[in-house]
Design a protein around this motif. Structure first.
Motif, short mmCIF file in Angstrom:
data_model
loop_
_atom_site.label_atom_id
_atom_site.label_comp_id
_atom_site.label_asym_id
_atom_site.label_seq_id
_atom_site.Cartn_x
_atom_site.Cartn_y
_atom_site.Cartn_z
N LYS A 188 26.51 22.17 3.52
CA LYS A 188 25.16 22.74 3.47
C LYS A 188 24.22 21.68 4.02
N GLU A 189 23.92 21.79 5.32
CA GLU A 189 23.15 20.77 6.04
C GLU A 189 23.88 19.43 5.94
N LEU A 190 23.28 18.41 5.28
CA LEU A 190 23.96 17.11 5.17
C LEU A 190 24.74 16.97 3.87
N ASP A 191 24.70 17.96 3.02
CA ASP A 191 25.43 17.91 1.75
C ASP A 191 26.82 18.50 1.91
N LEU A 192 27.80 17.86 1.24
CA LEU A 192 29.13 18.44 1.13
C LEU A 192 29.19 19.23 -0.17
N THR A 193 29.93 20.32 -0.17
CA THR A 193 30.05 21.15 -1.36
C THR A 193 31.52 21.29 -1.74
N ILE A 194 31.76 21.38 -3.04
CA ILE A 194 33.12 21.60 -3.54
C ILE A 194 33.02 22.34 -4.87
N THR A 195 33.94 23.26 -5.11
CA THR A 195 34.02 23.98 -6.38
C THR A 195 35.20 23.45 -7.17
N VAL A 196 34.95 23.03 -8.42
CA VAL A 196 35.97 22.41 -9.25
C VAL A 196 36.20 23.27 -10.49
N GLY A 197 37.44 23.58 -10.77
CA GLY A 197 37.78 24.35 -11.96
C GLY A 197 37.78 23.47 -13.21
N VAL A 198 37.19 23.96 -14.30
CA VAL A 198 37.17 23.25 -15.59
C VAL A 198 37.53 24.25 -16.69
N ASN A 199 37.97 23.73 -17.82
CA ASN A 199 38.25 24.64 -18.93
C ASN A 199 37.05 24.73 -19.85
N PHE A 200 37.12 25.65 -20.79
CA PHE A 200 35.97 25.91 -21.65
C PHE A 200 35.61 24.70 -22.49
N ALA A 201 36.61 23.98 -22.97
CA ALA A 201 36.36 22.83 -23.83
C ALA A 201 35.58 21.76 -23.07
N GLU A 202 35.91 21.56 -21.78
CA GLU A 202 35.20 20.55 -20.99
C GLU A 202 33.72 20.91 -20.84
N LEU A 203 33.42 22.19 -20.71
CA LEU A 203 32.03 22.62 -20.59
C LEU A 203 31.32 22.55 -21.93
N ALA A 204 31.99 22.98 -23.01
CA ALA A 204 31.34 23.03 -24.31
C ALA A 204 31.16 21.64 -24.92
N LEU A 205 32.18 20.81 -24.81
CA LEU A 205 32.14 19.49 -25.44
C LEU A 205 31.64 18.39 -24.52
#
Length: 388
Positions: free
Chosen positions: A284-301
């Motif tokens: 996206k212009e000069l930015d690189l983008t990446i989508t990373v999978g995480v589990n629910f615990a990593e998001l909640a905790l």
């Protein structure tokens, strides 16, 4: 080129477009035809080579707004039975050059001076000055395509580029004569490239038949280019792709297009870059983008996850209570350009839901569901439903 030679060619037909085609339509058609008939893809095919030259000549005129306007106006006036009644070639006008008709008429006070000047400039002559057909002419621009991978586009690359295109003949140096000989001045037209004749009250001039309007005669043509001074050769250029180049971007190489005529400068070479997509990264212009999978615990905790970059890897901190879809920014890990601008790495967190769970995980999830059963994850929807 004389009026008859230029007007007599239908550049729109050569490119397969209508006369009201847009610049993008002309460019698209040219790129398609040039690719189909390129000498590299049609080795030994003389017909394809001629077609390649024809579409290149047509594109050289129609891609230039000024040249196209003059070409259209001249064809409207004289190429299709419009005002003036002249048709080229082979019509009832006796095969004369319109630019010279009005150029000489204007000089004799016939009232066509303005039109003569316009036509004189269009076909390489000044109406009031008689004729010189050998005015230097800049070479046409050339366009080609290269394909590079995503990493090369980000970091830059140096690539060899093989081109088969018209270039100044290396055997004769562009003068068309066999080495050891030289062209001589045409005795018929005295080097002007034109001969004059009278018809009734009018004086007409037309290209000299002996020298074909060049003003010089080549008695012993160059064996490589047959006297044209230009030959098709395969050459290898080194192209430097700058860091951060975009897909479909054009890079200009000055003076690497078709050679000029009469000592004029060569045209330019435009290299259109096509970038192959990356399996993990986007841009996206000069930015690189990446989508990373995480589990629910990593998001909640919350916690720390490891994310790849184009060079190595970085650690990214996930705040507790992070929602799926949130974008985290890693400064300075994007695309660096030569002007010092630096992009970032944008990491999109996306919760990964397992398609199956074992008994241990199932029991843990059921226990968690029991613990949070009083916490409504959809309060807005619940409130709407209760209101009904």
């Amino acid at each position: 080129m004389s009026a008859r030679e230029w007007i007599g060619k239908d550049f729109y037909r050569e490119l397969g477009v209508s006369s009201d085609a847009t610049a993008d339509e002309i460019k698209k058609s040219y790129r398609k035809l040039a690719k189909e008939n390129h000498p590299d893809a049609n080795a030994g095919n003389a017909e394809a080579e001629q077609k390649f030259k024809a579409v290149s000549e047509a594109y050289g005129v129609l891609s230039d707004p000024g040249k196209r306007k003059e070409y259209d106006e001249a064809r409207q006036l004289f190429g299709g039975g419009g005002p003036g009644g002249f048709n080229f070639p082979g019509g009832g006008g006796g095969g004369f050059d319109v630019g010279d008709i009005f150029g000489q008429a204007g000089a004799q006070g016939g009232g066509f001076g303005g039109l003569g000047d316009m036509l004189g400039n269009l076909f390489g002559r000044r109406g009031a000055a008689g004729a010189t057909t050998n005015r230097p002419q800049r070479g046409a621009d050339v366009e080609t395509d290269v394909r590079i991978d995503f990493v090369e586009a980000v970091k830059g690359a140096t690539l060899p580029l093989r081109l088969s295109s018209p270039t100044t003949c290396g055997t004769c140096g562009g003068n068309g004569a066999k080495p050891g000989t030289s062209p001589r001045l045409c005795p018929t037209c005295s080097g002007s490239g034109l001969v004059s004749r009278s018809q009734g009250a009018f004086a007409f001039s037309e290209p000299c038949q002996d020298c074909r309007g060049r003003g010089k005669i080549i008695d012993d043509p160059c064996p490589e280019c047959a006297g044209e001074g230009v030959s098709t050769r395969t050459r290898t250029l080194t192209v430097r792709i700058p860091p951060g180049v975009d897909d479909n971007q054009r890079i200009r190489l000055a003076g690497q297009g078709e050679p000029g005529r009469g000592g004029a400068q060569a045209g330019d070479l435009f290299v259109r870059v096509h970038v192959a997509p990356h399996a993990l990264f986007g841009r996206k212009e000069l930015d690189l983008t990446i989508t990373v999978g995480v589990n629910f615990a990593e998001l909640a905790l919350g916690g720390t996850i490891t994310v790849p970059t184009l060079d190595s890897k970085v650690s990214v901190k996930v705040p507790p209570g992070t929602a799926s879809g949130r974008v985290l920014r890693v400064r300075g890990k994007g695309i660096a350009k030569r002007d010092g601008k630096q992009g970032d790495l944008l990491v999109t967190l996306q919760v990964a839901v397992p398609s199956t769970v074992d008994e241990k995980a199932k029991a843990a999830l059921e226990s968690y569901a029991e613990a949070v059963k009083d916490q409504d994850p959809r309060p807005e929807i619940t409130e709407l439903l209760q209101g009904r």
